[in-house]
Design a protein around this motif. Sequence first.
Motif, PDB file in Angstrom:
ATOM      1  N   MET B   1      -7.611  32.414 136.175  1.00  0.00           N
ATOM      2  CA  MET B   1      -7.807  30.635 135.914  1.00  0.00           C
ATOM      3  C   MET B   1      -7.613  30.088 134.305  1.00  0.00           C
ATOM      4  O   MET B   1      -7.309  31.278 133.865  1.00  0.00           O
ATOM      5  CB  MET B   1      -9.258  31.210 136.605  1.00  0.00           C
ATOM      6  CG  MET B   1      -9.882  29.616 135.668  1.00  0.00           C
ATOM      7  SD  MET B   1     -11.511  29.093 136.152  1.00  0.00           S
ATOM      8  CE  MET B   1     -12.034  30.061 134.708  1.00  0.00           C
ATOM      9  N   ARG B   3      -8.195  28.112 131.695  1.00  0.00           N
ATOM     10  CA  ARG B   3      -9.313  27.136 131.853  1.00  0.00           C
ATOM     11  C   ARG B   3      -8.702  26.208 130.631  1.00  0.00           C
ATOM     12  O   ARG B   3      -7.632  26.460 129.519  1.00  0.00           O
ATOM     13  CB  ARG B   3     -10.023  27.736 130.216  1.00  0.00           C
ATOM     14  CG  ARG B   3     -10.898  28.904 131.421  1.00  0.00           C
ATOM     15  CD  ARG B   3     -12.359  29.307 130.794  1.00  0.00           C
ATOM     16  NE  ARG B   3     -13.008  29.201 132.462  1.00  0.00           N
ATOM     17  CZ  ARG B   3     -14.352  29.055 132.247  1.00  0.00           C
ATOM     18  NH1 ARG B   3     -14.979  28.772 130.904  1.00  0.00           N
ATOM     19  NH2 ARG B   3     -15.441  30.047 132.971  1.00  0.00           N
ATOM     20  N   SER B 322     -22.850  33.095 123.360  1.00  0.00           N
ATOM     21  CA  SER B 322     -22.337  33.252 124.509  1.00  0.00           C
ATOM     22  C   SER B 322     -21.503  32.278 125.445  1.00  0.00           C
ATOM     23  O   SER B 322     -19.982  32.317 126.008  1.00  0.00           O
ATOM     24  CB  SER B 322     -23.250  34.292 125.338  1.00  0.00           C
ATOM     25  OG  SER B 322     -23.251  35.153 124.937  1.00  0.00           O
ATOM     26  N   ALA B 325     -18.394  30.680 123.226  1.00  0.00           N
ATOM     27  CA  ALA B 325     -16.917  31.752 123.198  1.00  0.00           C
ATOM     28  C   ALA B 325     -16.352  31.573 124.882  1.00  0.00           C
ATOM     29  O   ALA B 325     -15.227  31.790 124.919  1.00  0.00           O
ATOM     30  CB  ALA B 325     -17.782  33.184 122.940  1.00  0.00           C
ATOM     31  N   ASN B 326     -17.329  31.551 125.858  1.00  0.00           N
ATOM     32  CA  ASN B 326     -16.996  31.676 127.246  1.00  0.00           C
ATOM     33  C   ASN B 326     -16.057  30.506 127.616  1.00  0.00           C
ATOM     34  O   ASN B 326     -15.285  30.344 128.279  1.00  0.00           O
ATOM     35  CB  ASN B 326     -17.762  32.124 127.935  1.00  0.00           C
ATOM     36  CG  ASN B 326     -18.669  33.268 128.207  1.00  0.00           C
ATOM     37  OD1 ASN B 326     -17.708  34.361 127.706  1.00  0.00           O
ATOM     38  ND2 ASN B 326     -19.773  33.784 128.239  1.00  0.00           N
ATOM     39  N   THR B 329     -12.529  30.512 125.615  1.00  0.00           N
ATOM     40  CA  THR B 329     -12.424  31.708 126.073  1.00  0.00           C
ATOM     41  C   THR B 329     -11.597  32.785 125.318  1.00  0.00           C
ATOM     42  O   THR B 329     -10.716  32.772 124.683  1.00  0.00           O
ATOM     43  CB  THR B 329     -11.262  31.397 126.377  1.00  0.00           C
ATOM     44  OG1 THR B 329     -10.367  31.770 125.577  1.00  0.00           O
ATOM     45  CG2 THR B 329     -10.779  30.703 128.432  1.00  0.00           C
ATOM     46  N   THR B 330     -13.120  32.580 124.123  1.00  0.00           N
ATOM     47  CA  THR B 330     -12.621  33.759 123.047  1.00  0.00           C
ATOM     48  C   THR B 330     -13.535  34.450 123.222  1.00  0.00           C
ATOM     49  O   THR B 330     -14.488  34.873 123.694  1.00  0.00           O
ATOM     50  CB  THR B 330     -12.639  32.912 121.533  1.00  0.00           C
ATOM     51  OG1 THR B 330     -12.721  33.687 120.724  1.00  0.00           O
ATOM     52  CG2 THR B 330     -14.235  32.203 121.435  1.00  0.00           C
ATOM     53  N   ALA B 331     -13.359  35.647 122.155  1.00  0.00           N
ATOM     54  CA  ALA B 331     -14.866  36.619 121.767  1.00  0.00           C
ATOM     55  C   ALA B 331     -15.647  36.244 121.165  1.00  0.00           C
ATOM     56  O   ALA B 331     -15.792  35.987 119.681  1.00  0.00           O
ATOM     57  CB  ALA B 331     -14.670  37.575 121.036  1.00  0.00           C
ATOM     58  N   SER B 332     -17.128  36.427 121.228  1.00  0.00           N
ATOM     59  CA  SER B 332     -17.908  36.258 120.492  1.00  0.00           C
ATOM     60  C   SER B 332     -18.331  37.202 118.960  1.00  0.00           C
ATOM     61  O   SER B 332     -17.977  38.363 119.514  1.00  0.00           O
ATOM     62  CB  SER B 332     -19.486  35.356 121.383  1.00  0.00           C
ATOM     63  OG  SER B 332     -19.906  36.454 122.242  1.00  0.00           O
TER      64      SER B 332
END
Lengths: 453, 521, 342
Positions: B1, B3, B322, B325-326, B329-332
């Motif tokens: 998907m 985003r 979280s 971050a979601n 689309t990155t990392a926390s």
Amino acid sequence: MSSESHPATTSQPTGPQERSQRAAWVVAGNRTPFARSGGQYASASVQELFTAALEGLIARAGLAGERLGAVAGGAVLKQPRSFNLVRESVLGSALDPQTPGIDVQQACATGMETTSLIANKIRCGQIEAGIAGGVDSASDAPIVVGEGLRRVLLQLNRARSTADKLKALSKLRPGDLAPVAPGVNEPRTGLSMGEHQAITTAAWGLTRQAQDEIAEFSHHRLAEAWESGFFDDLVTPFRGVTRDTNLRPDTSMEKLGGLSPVFGTSLDTEPTMTAGNSTPLTDGASAVLIATQEWAAERGLPLLAEVLDFETAAVDFVDGHEGLLMAPAYAAPRLLARNGLTLQDIDLVEIHEAFAATVLAILAAWEDAEFCRDRLGLEQPVGAVDRRRLNVHGSSLAAGHPFAATGTRIVATLAKELKARAVAEDRPVTGLISVCAAGGQGAVALLRAYPGN
Amino acid sequence: MSRSRPDPTATARPGAGPDDAYLGLVSRGPGRKLATSLGLPAPVDLRRHDPTRPLVPGPVLVLSRRSSPGAGPAPGEQDEDAAALARHLVDRGLEVHRHEDEVPSIGAVVLCLTDLETPSDLTGPALELGSVLRKLAPGGRVVAVTRPARGVALGAAANLTDDTLSDTAPEAAGADTGETAKEGEGTQSSRTGAFSGVVRNAARQGAIAFLRSTAQEMRGGVTANGIVVADGVPVTAPSVLGGLDFLLSGRSAFVDGQFLVVGSAEGEAPAAGGEEAAPLDGKVVVVTGAARGIGEQIARLLAAQGARVVPVDVPAAGQALSALANDLTTASLSLDVTAPDAGTRILEHCRSRYGRIDGIVHNAGITRDKMLANMDEARFASVLSVNVEAPLRITEQLLADPAADGLRVVGLASTSGIAGNRGQTNYAASKAGIIGMVAAMAPLLAARGGTANAVAPGFIETEMTARIPLARRQVARRLNSLQQGGLPRDVAEAIAFLLSDAAAGISGQTLRVCGQNMVGA
Amino acid sequence: MTEHHDTSPETGRQRIVLDTAPSLGGLYAKAAGSTLVRGASTGIRRALKGAPLPRPGKRSPGGPDLGLPPVELVASGLAVDAEGHEAFCRVVGARPRSSPSGRTEAFSGYLHAMAFPVAMALLTRDDFPLPTVGLVHLANTVEHAAPVFVGETLEAVVRAEDLRPHRAGAAFDVVVELRRPPADGDTAPGAPGTPWNRPVWTGRSVYLARGVDVGTAAESERPAFVPPVPTARWQLGSGTGREYAAVSGDVNPIHLSAASARALGMKGAIAHGMYTASRALAMLDAPAPLRWEVEFGAPLLLPASPAVAVERDGRGSDLHDGTVTVWDAKRKRPYAVLRLHR
């Protein structure tokens, strides 16, 4: 694969790595804080809880929009409408909606079994990465209608004519309308887990003192881990809860000693099991991300620990031949033998504290020559576990025990600790997990971390 | 998907803070007339960045000393700086004029004052600006381009090092200013070379307060800001042009009465054409305190501008972090910035996931307000620890690694850190500490190709300021030239600019995002 | 119901052949009614308190003859009904077994329930000298000689015998024999119409008529009850008696509700002895042929969560000896001990 990049030391056999096509690695873990049932999560469904655990893991690993090979999870207490709990949770998460979900249930070993399932899929080359997890909420347990009402309703459903419907309804009795609370007792014996453990506790002559020591140790270690920030990258708060609510950092032998026994009170022996050395009903969810080395490397994720091998055992507890929660005592020696290891080769041991006495009974059994000979068929006892290697960051007595979530809680915690030790000591470090489960079952796993990545 | 990138404007209603009912009432219609007739503050919806609208709301008029009536360029004399600025604006696709009588309505005025030699040089351009103010469209802009002076007037922005100031003879400056020097000598031949520097300094300093006063007279959401270009740095330097773009655009809506100080010709000139869609494309930028409030808006805006954002917040804020971050689309990264190894862990995270780190926004901050007489150690120490000790330690740890070469640091100061604030002795000290940190860090970073700057927000409509009692909040909002509170997005826009390649020539500075707050102005 | 009278050539008893299956509800009404009719005392309540006439020690010469009637009741056409069997098994937790031929073996406890109306018909006869209401079920022995299958039709022969002194009154046995009817080609060893085969299921129920004096019982030391290590616990709700009544047909009011039980002098509803026995038997889950005996102790007052211990030497066909003990964990008093031998 791992055996190439991390050659095992000569004393560490490479068995499972030789057998498997490729290694499966724990690369990240996450859980909600665990909360005592009826508390802060009382209105949260298992799906919300599991989604929250997934969301935290996705954020930590940066998986938003990724399609994973599979997400496997499950709950012991599950509403019928949650039949597709995991898939529904995936759809509510930031993962690519093309990620499949698998519901698994093996009582308290659910999280262990999902870990095994995902790791095996990876090892077999079916998937590159997946999430294993588990969730439970005694607060969201299904309340079912009684058998009488159920039969009437089913008959009503089948009835075509009004007369048939009235006939079906006429069979309804007032008592049929009473809801039936979820049963957590063993179906075959009607005994609660605590009552079963009390029988085992008495059989092994485990003392109140020894049990309370396990409980005190668990609370203190878990509190230290929280204080030190150990869980910063293992837990994501949920609904304003930032720590496990069952945790009592200030508990003491004195406080534990003041509690009244709750299990085994009708046995001939003195009851020793209290609310302090037993786990309470808990709500929570946990998940671990498991992947191949390549997949993890592409995303810059650390290889915390390799999932080496699994074993599940089950015992005949129905007639009292063996204690309900003793299956790990059988599973672990089989697992160790298959991997050419002994208990002495294990650097860290995690034994799920269903009850303090469960841990003590398993430890005692491994040290008991007669048990090991007669029940396990071993010439030598399995041996003793150095307590300094046991549940080093506390376990379920302090954290609580949302049944299906405990397995992956332990997998994530142990994987992180193994990695830290492997790096600090610059050598491979191996850990053993033991989780007992309802139905006389027990799941054990071997994890190994290496100093490099 | 896939985003889609989040729309940073989605959560920010243009012009209005979360609960500024007064602004809603008086910004249009009968309420506005009433407020005006009563002499009440009459704030308007600010013109904020909107990619569907042009950079400025009308033609741009470029004025300079030599374009002024009566002081027009002598035949043969070049008006190079103004011409260069005009060329840049044409490159931006804007309609540019040099004389006010050419157009009925003006979107912005660019005032090129780089060649002031004596205080009275200001008269011509000042009056010409005055004559066109009525033509300025709502949300219009006045941007003055000046050269630095030695004095106090730059206030928080006066962080120029000695070698960026030319306080004696222009001859001391680089070859680029040679012509100006010759021209200066020609007009002030009676003065000695040394004293001409004094006169020039007085002239330049005069321009500062001239512009600030102008800003205070502006209405209709018009802002007036300046760009101070260090001697030796051409007005075509990337950061001058980039700064001009920023100040003309809606991105600087709540920046008013301020000066961007360009100290070097570092940086990459923004490409010709419209505004860049993703000026931070591919940059790995850490944002601390990102879970909510201004931090969240910073993270969202940086991501929208193409940055790979690393949102950081305390573990206790993990759920919100979280979700962010979601969304991005990155990392926390959950960590307490006061942890002794926070910088190392940030570095490790960035290196393992991206192999690099390009910037860090030290946004995490707390307030523990108490009058000093009632202050306890925990309140005082924790504010210093989080707000300034942590950014210091983290940056030090980052800089210990070669991966931090070219690092762009942005600290969060505050107008309290400039002017001080009753009940905020601890907070003001910590925020002033940030101002000091970036000023002193700038040379360290310059050696490695990086910059350090701060933004100093004034009254920003956030969950935190929403907790200020209503009456005090209403007063606090109006105490600036724009007569309203800013939005978290306004702070984020300034930070995004300071992180951009175009701002590489700006370092050691503290940019106020305060609507020209009276406090500490 | 109508009766045909005859004399058994084997037992010498008068054979009374019932041609319709008796209804237990009616029989209980009859039992209660006969107590009243006899004017035994002040009615049901008194009678159920264990004071059947004549009261011990007050027996006047020429009182009722306590000899058991020399009759046997015969009921044929007792069908092992599939639906009834399934319902019974569900309530007592029995697992219906399939034979290798695919037929379902009838659960031993169900066969008792199936024949119970015939036994009740005997106990409520006008010539039966002891009051039915108030009888205490002491024990049961079952010889389940061969598998019986769901769908079969059996014949029941019931007799009462062995009236004997008991320390608390008089005890006697009710013996129920279940036989298969002769198939075509079978040669009847006796007179036409008599059962030709040995019983497939024989149940001997021991009842106590409290306070009835038929002599002095030999004093026997009852060994003290030592509770075994529990392996299970039952959760018996207050509706347990009604559930079992619905599937067994035994609607004795002392089992149905606290109110109806109290009306009959009990502290509350008590579980059917045969419910306890059937459930215990079900835990051993052993196929026929088998022999089992159950001894009842304290009445199991509902609701209750008795402790249970299952001891057995094997499973299924490998089970030779098994014991199920059901007891009150708090008071350490046995409710029932069931022993099985194969």
